[in-house]
Design a protein around this motif. Structure first.
Motif, PDB file in Angstrom:
ATOM      1  N   ASN A  89       0.852  -1.194   0.000  1.00 32.82           N
ATOM      2  CA  ASN A  89       0.000   0.000   0.000  1.00 32.82           C
ATOM      3  C   ASN A  89       0.889   1.246   0.000  1.00 32.82           C
ATOM      4  OD1 ASN A  89       0.803   0.609   2.676  1.00 32.82           O
ATOM      5  ND2 ASN A  89      -0.855  -0.625   3.512  1.00 32.82           N
ATOM      6  N   ASP A  90       0.271   2.419  -0.095  1.00 34.58           N
ATOM      7  CA  ASP A  90       1.023   3.675  -0.207  1.00 34.58           C
ATOM      8  C   ASP A  90       1.927   3.922   0.995  1.00 34.58           C
ATOM      9  OD1 ASP A  90      -0.011   4.176  -2.707  1.00 34.58           O
ATOM     10  OD2 ASP A  90      -1.617   5.494  -1.975  1.00 34.58           O
ATOM     11  N   ASP A  91       1.447   3.638   2.202  1.00 38.29           N
ATOM     12  CA  ASP A  91       2.263   3.843   3.400  1.00 38.29           C
ATOM     13  C   ASP A  91       3.512   2.964   3.380  1.00 38.29           C
ATOM     14  OD1 ASP A  91       0.471   5.717   4.382  1.00 38.29           O
ATOM     15  OD2 ASP A  91      -0.616   4.250   5.613  1.00 38.29           O
ATOM     16  N   LEU A  92       3.337   1.715   3.000  1.00 38.05           N
ATOM     17  CA  LEU A  92       4.482   0.812   2.941  1.00 38.05           C
ATOM     18  C   LEU A  92       5.442   1.241   1.837  1.00 38.05           C
ATOM     19  CD1 LEU A  92       5.992  -1.616   3.961  1.00 38.05           C
ATOM     20  CD2 LEU A  92       4.489  -3.079   2.575  1.00 38.05           C
ATOM     21  N   ARG A  93       4.919   1.694   0.714  1.00 42.83           N
ATOM     22  CA  ARG A  93       5.777   2.192  -0.378  1.00 42.83           C
ATOM     23  C   ARG A  93       6.637   3.366   0.093  1.00 42.83           C
ATOM     24  NH1 ARG A  93       5.372   0.665  -5.718  1.00 42.83           N
ATOM     25  NH2 ARG A  93       3.517  -0.508  -6.243  1.00 42.83           N
ATOM     26  N   ILE A  94       6.024   4.272   0.834  1.00 38.64           N
ATOM     27  CA  ILE A  94       6.777   5.416   1.365  1.00 38.64           C
ATOM     28  C   ILE A  94       7.888   4.936   2.280  1.00 38.64           C
ATOM     29  CG2 ILE A  94       6.607   7.443   2.866  1.00 38.64           C
ATOM     30  CD1 ILE A  94       3.756   7.861   1.630  1.00 38.64           C
TER      31      ILE A  94
END
Length: 185
Positions: free
Chosen positions: A172-177
């Motif tokens: 997800n976006d948080d993990l990608r960041i």
């Protein structure tokens, strides 16, 4: 008099690989590339005779790359009436789907050379015959003319369900960041 035989050899044996593998590490063999690379359309190509940059699936030259908010962008118009082998139309949605899939899955090898994540942000279909590319930084000739504009394009309707199923496994976006921050460190 019979024509003489022409014989040639390839190093390696072609494998049964899909297009995503063909231009990535798992399918990157010379034999596969030599025999299958032209199966997929590209917006532009280098002409065989003189290596001049020419439209292939595109109609005319791309627009100039210009500042577009916090990004840079440029558009390409597609040739009319191009069809896939199943008879469906080749559209800007196919181009945008290919680019965005390559970016989302962080594909390597040739995919990352054609659609480099450090430059390319995303692509959008403006209408069925116009695709717009958005860049994080102004692309140079290597990124734009010899990369993005010559990258292979896949048929969205054929690949969309498989890609959507696989995308469920992406971070997800948080993990990608967090992953991007870890890469920087």
């Amino acid at each position: 008099m019979d024509d003489p035989e022409i014989r040639f050899a390839l190093i390696g044996k072609p494998q049964a690989v899909n297009v995503w593998q063909l231009f990535d590490k798992s399918g990157a063999t010379y034999a596969d590339y030599a025999l299958r690379t032209d199966y997929w359309p590209r917006l532009y190509r280098l002409a065989p005779q003189d290596s001049s940059f020419q439209p292939y699936a595109a109609e005319g030259l791309p627009s100039e790359v210009t500042q577009d908010g916090g990004l840079y962008s440029a558009s390409v118009k597609l040739r009319p009436n191009l069809k896939w082998t199943d008879g469906s139309s080749f559209t800007a949605d196919d181009v945008a789907f290919t680019v965005n899939t390559s970016l989302a899955f962080e594909l390597g090898y040739d995919w990352s050379a054609y659609y480099p994540r450090e430059y390319l942000d995303h692509a959008e279909a403006v209408d069925p015959s116009t695709v717009r590319f958005f860049f994080k930084q102004k692309p140079n000739v290597g990124v734009w003319q010899y990369g993005v504009l010559q990258g292979p394009i896949v048929q969205k309707s054929f690949w969309e369900s498989a890609v959507n199923d696989a995308a469920k496994l992406l971070p997800n976006d948080d993990l990608r960041i967090s992953l991007d921050e870890a890469r920087v460190k």
